[in-house]
Design an enzyme around this catalytic site. Structure first.
Site, mmCIF file in Angstrom:
data_model
loop_
_atom_site.group_PDB
_atom_site.id
_atom_site.type_symbol
_atom_site.label_atom_id
_atom_site.label_comp_id
_atom_site.label_asym_id
_atom_site.label_seq_id
_atom_site.Cartn_x
_atom_site.Cartn_y
_atom_site.Cartn_z
ATOM 1 N N HIS A 175 -9.045 1.090 -5.365
ATOM 2 C CA HIS A 175 -8.136 0.274 -4.562
ATOM 3 C C HIS A 175 -6.726 0.705 -4.884
ATOM 4 O O HIS A 175 -6.395 0.935 -6.057
ATOM 5 C CB HIS A 175 -8.313 -1.216 -4.866
ATOM 6 C CG HIS A 175 -9.698 -1.683 -4.580
ATOM 7 N ND1 HIS A 175 -10.162 -1.861 -3.301
ATOM 8 C CD2 HIS A 175 -10.733 -1.924 -5.410
ATOM 9 C CE1 HIS A 175 -11.431 -2.214 -3.358
ATOM 10 N NE2 HIS A 175 -11.809 -2.251 -4.618
ATOM 11 N N TYR A 199 0.798 -1.232 0.000
ATOM 12 C CA TYR A 199 0.000 0.000 0.000
ATOM 13 C C TYR A 199 0.828 1.279 0.000
ATOM 14 O O TYR A 199 0.259 2.372 0.004
ATOM 15 C CB TYR A 199 -0.955 0.000 1.203
ATOM 16 C CG TYR A 199 -1.905 -1.187 1.210
ATOM 17 C CD1 TYR A 199 -2.826 -1.363 0.184
ATOM 18 C CD2 TYR A 199 -1.848 -2.144 2.224
ATOM 19 C CE1 TYR A 199 -3.682 -2.457 0.166
ATOM 20 C CE2 TYR A 199 -2.711 -3.241 2.224
ATOM 21 C CZ TYR A 199 -3.621 -3.382 1.189
ATOM 22 O OH TYR A 199 -4.473 -4.471 1.174
#
Ligand code: DQA
Length: 140
Positions: free
Chosen positions: A99, A22
């Site tokens: 996302h 991430y």
């Protein structure tokens, strides 16, 4: 135009959890970048994050008539929250699903989103820029 950047469960840990997946930037830093981009494009953004499914549903309900669009990263709720799907269906404000990671290239259980079918579209795999690209999609 005014947009809500809505982040769901565990996204508050961005920058600290799985940085290889991430990225190393915190959610606050990402939000600052989104705010700067929004300003440069002459639109307004508001930010909300919650780990609680019902609070995310309430945020979607409250966006009706206030925001021109919602950019939603629901985190793991993406994969099973019928409540969030129903909240998106219940409002006319368009939602773009985002996302940071490419969920199609990860575990099988991440490949299915129960939200995409009721969203305007989906952007995935571009890290923090997934949010920027989603915002851009509203401005085209
Ligand atoms: C995520 C992908 C989800 O599968 C995961 O549960 C997250 C983050 C992403 O931004 O890549 O929490 O939504």
């Amino acid at each position: 135009m005014k947009f809500l950047i809505l982040n769901g469960v565990n996204l508050n840990l961005t920058g600290r959890r799985e940085p290889d997946v991430y990225g190393a930037r915190t959610l606050e830093a990402i939000n600052r970048e989104i705010a700067a981009f929004a300003k440069s494009r002459g639109c307004e953004v508001a930010f909300y994050q919650s780990n609680i499914e019902g609070e995310l549903c309430a945020a979607i309900q409250s966006a009706e008539g206030i925001f021109d669009g919602i950019i939603l990263n629901a985190g793991a709720y993406t994969h099973y929250s019928i409540a969030l799907r129903d909240a998106i269906s219940a409002v006319t404000v368009p939602v773009v699903e985002v996302h940071m990671s490419n969920v199609q290239a990860r575990e099988e259980f991440r490949k299915n989103s129960v939200l995409t079918g009721v969203c305007r579209g989906e952007i995935l795999g571009f890290g923090k820029n997934s949010y920027i690209l989603a915002l851009e999609s509203f401005l085209l």
